[in-house]
Enzyme design. Sequence first.
Site, PDB file in Angstrom:
ATOM      1  CG  ASP A  87      46.547  18.683 -62.152  1.00 52.18           C
ATOM      2  OD1 ASP A  87      46.993  17.932 -63.027  1.00 52.18           O
ATOM      3  OD2 ASP A  87      47.253  19.171 -61.254  1.00 52.18           O
ATOM      4  CG  HIS A  89      43.890  20.568 -58.132  1.00 50.27           C
ATOM      5  ND1 HIS A  89      44.586  20.068 -57.050  1.00 50.27           N
ATOM      6  CD2 HIS A  89      44.791  20.705 -59.128  1.00 50.27           C
ATOM      7  CE1 HIS A  89      45.854  19.923 -57.368  1.00 50.27           C
ATOM      8  NE2 HIS A  89      46.012  20.285 -58.639  1.00 50.27           N
ATOM      9  CG  ASP A 115      47.454  16.701 -58.548  1.00 58.94           C
ATOM     10  OD1 ASP A 115      47.895  15.796 -57.818  1.00 58.94           O
ATOM     11  OD2 ASP A 115      48.088  17.738 -58.798  1.00 58.94           O
ATOM     12  CG  ASP A 118      44.911  18.816 -51.416  1.00 60.18           C
ATOM     13  OD1 ASP A 118      44.205  18.902 -50.407  1.00 60.18           O
ATOM     14  OD2 ASP A 118      45.992  18.200 -51.432  1.00 60.18           O
ATOM     15  NE  ARG A 119      45.709  25.302 -53.778  1.00 59.46           N
ATOM     16  CZ  ARG A 119      46.717  25.953 -54.361  1.00 59.46           C
ATOM     17  NH1 ARG A 119      47.697  25.264 -54.956  1.00 59.46           N
ATOM     18  NH2 ARG A 119      46.777  27.260 -54.347  1.00 59.46           N
ATOM     19  CG  ASN A 147      51.724  16.724 -56.928  1.00 53.29           C
ATOM     20  OD1 ASN A 147      50.838  16.769 -57.770  1.00 53.29           O
ATOM     21  ND2 ASN A 147      52.173  17.824 -56.328  1.00 53.29           N
ATOM     22  CG  HIS A 148      47.791  17.941 -54.721  1.00 48.75           C
ATOM     23  ND1 HIS A 148      47.538  18.834 -53.698  1.00 48.75           N
ATOM     24  CD2 HIS A 148      48.584  18.601 -55.606  1.00 48.75           C
ATOM     25  CE1 HIS A 148      48.136  19.987 -53.963  1.00 48.75           C
ATOM     26  NE2 HIS A 148      48.767  19.869 -55.121  1.00 48.75           N
ATOM     27  CG  HIS A 196      50.438  14.086 -61.558  1.00 44.25           C
ATOM     28  ND1 HIS A 196      49.217  14.642 -61.821  1.00 44.25           N
ATOM     29  CD2 HIS A 196      51.078  14.967 -60.726  1.00 44.25           C
ATOM     30  CE1 HIS A 196      49.101  15.799 -61.180  1.00 44.25           C
ATOM     31  NE2 HIS A 196      50.223  16.020 -60.507  1.00 44.25           N
ATOM     32  NE  ARG A 250      55.978  21.508 -59.596  1.00 50.06           N
ATOM     33  CZ  ARG A 250      54.681  21.695 -59.807  1.00 50.06           C
ATOM     34  NH1 ARG A 250      53.867  21.844 -58.785  1.00 50.06           N
ATOM     35  NH2 ARG A 250      54.199  21.756 -61.035  1.00 50.06           N
ATOM     36  CG  HIS A 277      52.977  18.300 -61.674  1.00 50.96           C
ATOM     37  ND1 HIS A 277      52.498  18.242 -60.392  1.00 50.96           N
ATOM     38  CD2 HIS A 277      54.315  18.506 -61.557  1.00 50.96           C
ATOM     39  CE1 HIS A 277      53.500  18.372 -59.545  1.00 50.96           C
ATOM     40  NE2 HIS A 277      54.607  18.545 -60.222  1.00 50.96           N
TER      41      HIS A 277
END
Length: 507
Positions: A87, A89, A115, A118-119, A147-148, A196, A250, A277
């Site tokens: 990730d 992010h 990923d 995000d964040r 998943n993001h 992932h 989750r 993940h």
Amino acid sequence: MELLRDPSHDRVVKTLKPPPHYPLSRQLMFPDKLKNKPDWRLLLDHLSKEGRIAKEDLFKLVQECNKIFKNEGNLIYLHDPLTVVGDIHGQYYDLVKMFDVGGNIESTKYLFLGDFVDRGSFSIEVIVLVYAIKINFPNTVFFLRGNHECRQLTSFFNFKDECLYKYDQETYDFLMDSFDLFPLACVVNNKFLAIHGGISPDLKTLEDIKKIDRYHEPPRSGLFCDILWSDPVDNDQGSLENGWKGNEIRGCSWFFGVDAVHRFLQRNNLISVIRAHEAQLDGYKMHRWKSSSDFPVVITIFSAPNYCDVYKNKGAVIKFENNTLNIQQFKDTPHPYLLPNFMDVFSWSIPFVTEKVTEMLYMLLKHEDQDQESGDEKINQEDIEKFKQITQSEKTKIFDKNKSLQKQLSKTGKEKLRSRLKFVATMMKMQKTLREENQSIVQLKGACPDKRLPKGLLLQGKEAITDALQEFNYMKLADSINEKMPNIHIPQQSIQIKKPGQSSKKK
């Protein structure tokens, strides 16, 4: 590149150069010598200085990359030497550091496990750089979907807000359509499955991955969902009844145990699953389960050091070379400070201004209340008695009635005024708490599922906020609620992929 002007010469940190004044020109971004490919080195430097690129150039970059994604299958096959990245992010400056650790971009093969966004606050910069590198090295740099990379999570977290802040809604939609094209899995050296999230009860053979229709928003259940969302069970033995358990952390997909992994690996002649993940303190985790001497059946890799600026974890990558696997760790890199949620300084200063305005209002009302009380006492003791002596008895009766009515009105007015004072005093306390505990409040809101503070917390003051933060002994536990799939319905849009050279249509 012309730097941002400073006519007043009032920059606080004189040693830090201002960011570029204008977006990178197309002529510099796509120089003729590179035959319509982006200059990724120049972009890396430009973005590191907080520079931007024009919307039209961003779209051109994405369109060129989309052509490559469409020619890649759901399942790709790679051999070492290879660097596997977890990730990212939106942590652009850590991504740049990662390339120093992972190997020279021109001579190293890279596999990203998803990923990207995000964040963190620099997801756009991450996408621009990795897309530019992908276009320059289409046969040695590969992406998998995380998943993001979906509309549900990017709307729930901050990537959509970042797109709207730096560009617009059209840009966000265009990037979401591009994410729909990412491959889903990779087989490394014919012995490792890289994905992932994790495996699925519906994943029997690798052929099942090839059959997935990947060109749309991931569903909330099924094989497509599971390879993005599932997790290995978190216990030393890897034991799990029947091998599977619903993933309540989750809010979707599964926990899988050692028995489920062994059955899958044996059936497909593999030795391990490599996935991302999950944040890890050391940047990686070897899930050996049952026997510490055996090769780990699951390996988790996480490449975002000091995740969300609070985890204090290391980042790591996996380097495959000559059929050997090595872990390379790295620490976080300082990055430019941005106000929470991309706020401008005026929005950020509102709590300070409102606190002062509230204090002024409180003092005015308090002074009015004191004047009213002293005035009432003077009328009752002096003026009314004198007035009675010079009036007739009938008029006195009328006055007495008026006096009674005056007292009632005066009492009602005082109550209203005191009610206002109480309200303003409450507002003062809340505004003072907002100002003094701004950093703690931002952290606490990030740990709350709806990004809102618990009701009544501001009224309880600094101690309550400190206690609330201390209840989350580990940031991973505090942040676990944000790892759930949000309960947001996003209509699925399939993209029909046609032969190279033909346009794609949505339906």
